[in-house]
Scaffold this motif. Structure first.
Motif, PDB file in Angstrom:
ATOM      1  N   TYR A   9       0.729  -1.189   0.053  1.00  0.00           N
ATOM      2  CA  TYR A   9      -0.046   0.169   0.078  1.00  0.00           C
ATOM      3  C   TYR A   9       1.065   1.044  -0.102  1.00  0.00           C
ATOM      4  N   ALA A  10       0.576   2.177  -0.967  1.00  0.00           N
ATOM      5  CA  ALA A  10       1.141   3.307  -0.675  1.00  0.00           C
ATOM      6  C   ALA A  10       0.359   4.652  -1.351  1.00  0.00           C
ATOM      7  N   LYS A  11       0.167   5.685  -1.189  1.00  0.00           N
ATOM      8  CA  LYS A  11      -0.486   6.859  -1.698  1.00  0.00           C
ATOM      9  C   LYS A  11       0.212   7.744  -2.355  1.00  0.00           C
ATOM     10  N   ASN A  12      -0.269   8.517  -3.526  1.00  0.00           N
ATOM     11  CA  ASN A  12       0.446   9.548  -4.249  1.00  0.00           C
ATOM     12  C   ASN A  12       0.996  10.559  -3.420  1.00  0.00           C
ATOM     13  N   ASP A  13       0.374  11.092  -2.234  1.00  0.00           N
ATOM     14  CA  ASP A  13       1.144  11.959  -1.372  1.00  0.00           C
ATOM     15  C   ASP A  13       2.153  11.462  -0.587  1.00  0.00           C
ATOM     16  N   LYS A  14       2.333  10.139  -0.387  1.00  0.00           N
ATOM     17  CA  LYS A  14       3.475   9.620   0.400  1.00  0.00           C
ATOM     18  C   LYS A  14       3.689   8.198  -0.365  1.00  0.00           C
ATOM     19  N   PRO A  15       4.595   8.305  -1.379  1.00  0.00           N
ATOM     20  CA  PRO A  15       4.827   6.856  -2.026  1.00  0.00           C
ATOM     21  C   PRO A  15       5.865   5.998  -1.361  1.00  0.00           C
ATOM     22  N   THR A  16       6.491   6.789  -0.676  1.00  0.00           N
ATOM     23  CA  THR A  16       7.574   5.645   0.089  1.00  0.00           C
ATOM     24  C   THR A  16       7.509   6.172   1.641  1.00  0.00           C
ATOM     25  N   PRO A  17       7.830   5.448   2.492  1.00  0.00           N
ATOM     26  CA  PRO A  17       8.170   4.047   2.253  1.00  0.00           C
ATOM     27  C   PRO A  17       6.647   3.247   2.095  1.00  0.00           C
ATOM     28  N   LEU A  18       6.894   2.164   1.471  1.00  0.00           N
ATOM     29  CA  LEU A  18       5.772   1.200   1.133  1.00  0.00           C
ATOM     30  C   LEU A  18       5.334   0.660   2.539  1.00  0.00           C
ATOM     31  N   THR A  19       4.125   0.600   2.549  1.00  0.00           N
ATOM     32  CA  THR A  19       3.354  -0.258   3.697  1.00  0.00           C
ATOM     33  C   THR A  19       3.269  -1.664   3.281  1.00  0.00           C
ATOM     34  N   ILE A  20       3.533  -2.483   4.069  1.00  0.00           N
ATOM     35  CA  ILE A  20       3.553  -3.926   3.693  1.00  0.00           C
ATOM     36  C   ILE A  20       2.893  -4.682   4.581  1.00  0.00           C
ATOM     37  N   ILE A  21       1.847  -5.710   4.601  1.00  0.00           N
ATOM     38  CA  ILE A  21       1.047  -6.144   5.638  1.00  0.00           C
ATOM     39  C   ILE A  21       0.939  -7.629   5.106  1.00  0.00           C
ATOM     40  N   ASP A  22       1.399  -8.501   5.949  1.00  0.00           N
ATOM     41  CA  ASP A  22       1.340 -10.096   5.417  1.00  0.00           C
ATOM     42  C   ASP A  22       0.121 -10.871   6.213  1.00  0.00           C
ATOM     43  N   ASP A  23      -0.355 -11.889   5.804  1.00  0.00           N
ATOM     44  CA  ASP A  23      -1.444 -12.417   6.369  1.00  0.00           C
ATOM     45  C   ASP A  23      -1.136 -13.128   7.773  1.00  0.00           C
ATOM     46  N   GLU A  24       0.020 -12.877   8.304  1.00  0.00           N
ATOM     47  CA  GLU A  24       0.269 -13.253   9.548  1.00  0.00           C
ATOM     48  C   GLU A  24      -0.116 -12.186  10.637  1.00  0.00           C
ATOM     49  N   GLY A  25      -0.442 -10.870   9.974  1.00  0.00           N
ATOM     50  CA  GLY A  25      -0.482  -9.744  10.761  1.00  0.00           C
ATOM     51  C   GLY A  25       0.707  -8.908  10.999  1.00  0.00           C
ATOM     52  N   HIS A  26       1.891  -9.225  10.615  1.00  0.00           N
ATOM     53  CA  HIS A  26       3.013  -8.498  10.622  1.00  0.00           C
ATOM     54  C   HIS A  26       2.837  -7.081   9.454  1.00  0.00           C
TER      55      HIS A  26
END
Length: 134
Positions: A9-26
């Motif tokens: 996940y990332a948005k135009n106004d804040k392209p970095t850092p990327l938000t990363i979510i795994d299916d284990e809740g991390h």
């Protein structure tokens, strides 16, 4: 053998850092968090990378495994049965199957996700913890 999902996940106004979510809740949404994000997998598992539906990311452009530290050396330890690649269904998702070499019981793998947002490419380097099934 399971299917595991990593959502980015990332948005135009804040392209970095990327938000990363795994299916284990991390979850990681800063570069420091990213260094500690570890998704646990086993041989035979399929890993999918997907773009969050609320993100402004237009594409995942590459997923590349980096060299892995083994006994103080950085080596090319292949843990995917084939390189991560796009799923050809128009979804923008990528996938790979986990298959560690026979002489390893576990490995901490670093990789790079390259993605496009607002016409510009960005990268992030999360980790995967892989363990052989007992």
């Amino acid at each position: 053998m399971g299917i595991h999902t990593i959502t980015i996940y990332a948005k135009n106004d804040k392209p970095t850092p990327l938000t990363i979510i795994d299916d284990e809740g991390h979850r990681a949404h800063t570069n420091d968090d990213d260094k500690n994000l570890t998704t646990e997998l086993q041989n035979g598992d399929t890993l999918k990378w997907v773009i969050d539906g609320q993100a402004d990311i237009t594409s995942i452009d590459a997923i590349t495994q980096l060299k892995t530290p083994v006994f103080g050396w950085k080596v090319e330890l292949q843990v995917f049965s084939s390189r991560p690649s796009p799923i050809n269904d128009g979804s923008g998702e990528w996938s790979a199957e986990i298959q560690m070499p026979d002489n390893f019981n576990s490995a901490l793998i670093e990789y790079t996700i390259t993605y496009t947002i607002n016409g510009r490419q960005h990268t992030q380097d999360p980790k995967l913890q892989i363990k052989k099934k007992e």
